[in-house]
Write a protein that holds these residues in place. Sequence first.
Motif, PDB file in Angstrom:
ATOM      1  N   TYR B  97     -14.791  14.738 -17.032  1.00  0.00           N
ATOM      2  CA  TYR B  97     -14.009  14.098 -15.758  1.00  0.00           C
ATOM      3  C   TYR B  97     -12.604  14.384 -15.458  1.00  0.00           C
ATOM      4  O   TYR B  97     -12.464  14.730 -14.343  1.00  0.00           O
ATOM      5  CB  TYR B  97     -13.813  12.582 -16.379  1.00  0.00           C
ATOM      6  CG  TYR B  97     -13.062  11.688 -15.620  1.00  0.00           C
ATOM      7  CD1 TYR B  97     -13.160  11.122 -14.314  1.00  0.00           C
ATOM      8  CD2 TYR B  97     -11.660  11.456 -16.036  1.00  0.00           C
ATOM      9  CE1 TYR B  97     -12.162  10.271 -13.568  1.00  0.00           C
ATOM     10  CE2 TYR B  97     -10.422  10.722 -15.501  1.00  0.00           C
ATOM     11  CZ  TYR B  97     -10.973  10.114 -14.332  1.00  0.00           C
ATOM     12  OH  TYR B  97      -9.968   9.327 -13.521  1.00  0.00           O
ATOM     13  N   THR B 159     -18.171   4.442 -18.920  1.00  0.00           N
ATOM     14  CA  THR B 159     -18.036   5.741 -17.934  1.00  0.00           C
ATOM     15  C   THR B 159     -18.222   5.488 -16.406  1.00  0.00           C
ATOM     16  O   THR B 159     -17.730   6.221 -15.705  1.00  0.00           O
ATOM     17  CB  THR B 159     -19.078   6.818 -18.374  1.00  0.00           C
ATOM     18  OG1 THR B 159     -20.473   6.344 -18.101  1.00  0.00           O
ATOM     19  CG2 THR B 159     -18.955   7.246 -19.705  1.00  0.00           C
ATOM     20  N   PHE B 163     -14.887   6.434 -11.955  1.00  0.00           N
ATOM     21  CA  PHE B 163     -15.273   7.054 -10.726  1.00  0.00           C
ATOM     22  C   PHE B 163     -15.079   5.989  -9.696  1.00  0.00           C
ATOM     23  O   PHE B 163     -15.289   6.092  -8.381  1.00  0.00           O
ATOM     24  CB  PHE B 163     -16.529   7.505 -10.537  1.00  0.00           C
ATOM     25  CG  PHE B 163     -16.860   8.657 -11.436  1.00  0.00           C
ATOM     26  CD1 PHE B 163     -16.269   9.929 -11.385  1.00  0.00           C
ATOM     27  CD2 PHE B 163     -17.420   8.449 -12.635  1.00  0.00           C
ATOM     28  CE1 PHE B 163     -16.518  11.118 -12.201  1.00  0.00           C
ATOM     29  CE2 PHE B 163     -17.702   9.453 -13.698  1.00  0.00           C
ATOM     30  CZ  PHE B 163     -17.089  10.779 -13.345  1.00  0.00           C
ATOM     31  N   TRP B 174     -14.696  10.706  -4.901  1.00  0.00           N
ATOM     32  CA  TRP B 174     -15.160  10.171  -6.145  1.00  0.00           C
ATOM     33  C   TRP B 174     -16.799  10.112  -6.345  1.00  0.00           C
ATOM     34  O   TRP B 174     -17.053  10.431  -7.359  1.00  0.00           O
ATOM     35  CB  TRP B 174     -14.590   8.545  -6.078  1.00  0.00           C
ATOM     36  CG  TRP B 174     -13.083   8.746  -6.449  1.00  0.00           C
ATOM     37  CD1 TRP B 174     -12.445   8.182  -5.193  1.00  0.00           C
ATOM     38  CD2 TRP B 174     -12.353   8.882  -7.639  1.00  0.00           C
ATOM     39  NE1 TRP B 174     -11.112   8.206  -5.693  1.00  0.00           N
ATOM     40  CE2 TRP B 174     -11.082   8.579  -7.060  1.00  0.00           C
ATOM     41  CE3 TRP B 174     -12.605   9.355  -8.693  1.00  0.00           C
ATOM     42  CZ2 TRP B 174     -10.115   8.748  -7.892  1.00  0.00           C
ATOM     43  CZ3 TRP B 174     -11.503   9.418  -9.556  1.00  0.00           C
ATOM     44  CH2 TRP B 174     -10.234   9.309  -9.070  1.00  0.00           C
ATOM     45  N   HIS B 178     -18.802  12.213  -9.339  1.00  0.00           N
ATOM     46  CA  HIS B 178     -19.309  11.656 -10.121  1.00  0.00           C
ATOM     47  C   HIS B 178     -20.549  12.271 -10.285  1.00  0.00           C
ATOM     48  O   HIS B 178     -21.266  12.650 -11.360  1.00  0.00           O
ATOM     49  CB  HIS B 178     -19.865  10.128  -9.619  1.00  0.00           C
ATOM     50  CG  HIS B 178     -20.789   9.531 -10.458  1.00  0.00           C
ATOM     51  ND1 HIS B 178     -22.138   9.512 -10.191  1.00  0.00           N
ATOM     52  CD2 HIS B 178     -20.914   8.928 -11.712  1.00  0.00           C
ATOM     53  CE1 HIS B 178     -22.862   8.946 -11.019  1.00  0.00           C
ATOM     54  NE2 HIS B 178     -22.144   8.632 -12.103  1.00  0.00           N
ATOM     55  N   ASP B 179     -21.238  12.754  -9.150  1.00  0.00           N
ATOM     56  CA  ASP B 179     -22.503  13.629  -9.216  1.00  0.00           C
ATOM     57  C   ASP B 179     -22.179  14.737 -10.130  1.00  0.00           C
ATOM     58  O   ASP B 179     -23.085  15.366 -10.767  1.00  0.00           O
ATOM     59  CB  ASP B 179     -23.005  13.873  -7.677  1.00  0.00           C
ATOM     60  CG  ASP B 179     -23.417  12.764  -7.045  1.00  0.00           C
ATOM     61  OD1 ASP B 179     -23.586  11.666  -7.749  1.00  0.00           O
ATOM     62  OD2 ASP B 179     -23.435  12.705  -5.816  1.00  0.00           O
ATOM     63  N   TRP B 181     -20.274  15.360 -12.376  1.00  0.00           N
ATOM     64  CA  TRP B 181     -19.721  14.709 -13.749  1.00  0.00           C
ATOM     65  C   TRP B 181     -21.339  14.516 -14.436  1.00  0.00           C
ATOM     66  O   TRP B 181     -21.622  15.039 -15.571  1.00  0.00           O
ATOM     67  CB  TRP B 181     -18.947  13.494 -13.884  1.00  0.00           C
ATOM     68  CG  TRP B 181     -18.704  13.042 -14.948  1.00  0.00           C
ATOM     69  CD1 TRP B 181     -17.708  13.245 -15.878  1.00  0.00           C
ATOM     70  CD2 TRP B 181     -19.414  11.760 -15.985  1.00  0.00           C
ATOM     71  NE1 TRP B 181     -17.677  12.814 -17.321  1.00  0.00           N
ATOM     72  CE2 TRP B 181     -18.784  11.648 -17.141  1.00  0.00           C
ATOM     73  CE3 TRP B 181     -20.599  11.127 -15.443  1.00  0.00           C
ATOM     74  CZ2 TRP B 181     -19.395  10.842 -17.991  1.00  0.00           C
ATOM     75  CZ3 TRP B 181     -21.147  10.215 -16.510  1.00  0.00           C
ATOM     76  CH2 TRP B 181     -20.393  10.081 -17.654  1.00  0.00           C
TER      77      TRP B 181
END
Lengths: 165, 238
Positions: B97, B159, B163, B174, B178-179, B181
């Motif tokens: 992250y 988790t 995001f 964000w 996230h994608d 990550w």
Amino acid sequence: MVTTTALEAELLALAGSVPDPELPVLTLAELGVLRGVQLTAPGRVEVLLTPTYTGCPAIEAMSADIERVLHDHGIPEVEVRTVLSPPWTTDAITAEGRRKLAEFGIAPPRPTGPAGGPVAVDLTLRCPHCGSTDTTLLSRFSSTACKALRRCESCREPFDHFKEL
Amino acid sequence: MNITATPALPLGDDALILSHRLGEWAGHAPVLEEEVALANIALDLLGQARILLSLAGDEDELAYLREERQFRNLQLVEQPNGDFAHTIARQLYFSTYQELLFNHLAATDSELAPLAGKAVKEVAYHRDHAHQWTLRLGDGTDESRTRMQRAVDALWRYTGELFEPVEGLETVPWAALHDSWAARITSTLEQATLTVPEGPRHGAWTAGAGRQGLHTEPFGRMLAEMQHLHRSHPGATW
């Protein structure tokens, strides 16, 4: 870029001659952490210093050593300012600095190439003791944040590697 | 206490709290090399915390004199170390992250850009460290595999918060972060022969409120230990 006077150049060389507190074989100039010295008023000097690692505790000792050297040279007011940008890279270590590191038993960093992206860790590294390239990584983190611990499979000696940043 | 409204505060709190948690391994790590590695990562994070918190106020006051609900760190980073697998799972989730976020921030004109550009190179090593250990434990013995799976499952619910938009960082994409990550985590876990967790990550009673100052039960005790010396001996020096 600010024009550098003869006095500033002299003070920069003086500050640059200070040994690194953790790797005393290297000077700050050879480590590439000095960004400039500026005379802001008569008797008043500002020194720009960049840390190798964000949390490097040596930065405080470096600042104190620079202040002492410049005080001894007759500059009453010395302010050492830390700058982060552009970030320090191991490419800033001079050729002479790399030679001294190897002589001291620390494998010098390899060139990092274009900025960005993780650093490849699987290229061969030469043992600073016997010169063999048959070495293996023991730990990505060693005695200080800037080093990795390796072992030579030929002479069996462990050694530090100044890892690429 | 003067606290400037800046996203440096939540990001600085993440670094400070995780640094302290990693520091708790000193004297307890499974092997000497790992003791040194975790301490080095903790030191990098402490460096980040000092610079970030100094943008928000006095670094010592912020670290040592705030109450639990004034901290803005993610709940993920305050989770106890658990066994070594838990610590590695926390490192994998967080460093992936942080690397993505700092990479983004470094290219902006935000006041955080210089620190992000500096720290992202160090964080790449943190992520590599966590990635390599996840592979080794996941694709290791039955015991290490069971423990690594248990750890990634247990921390999964924390988790989602990573995001959620942070005040002052409105320009961060964000969803795209996230994608990326999720793709990286999936790749590491699959390579480690582990199963990607599927449990809920939003809306549960615990997960997702650290940025608003709501923390999980172990955090208060961690703070008590972290702040005890400073509060008992104000102004003490070495």
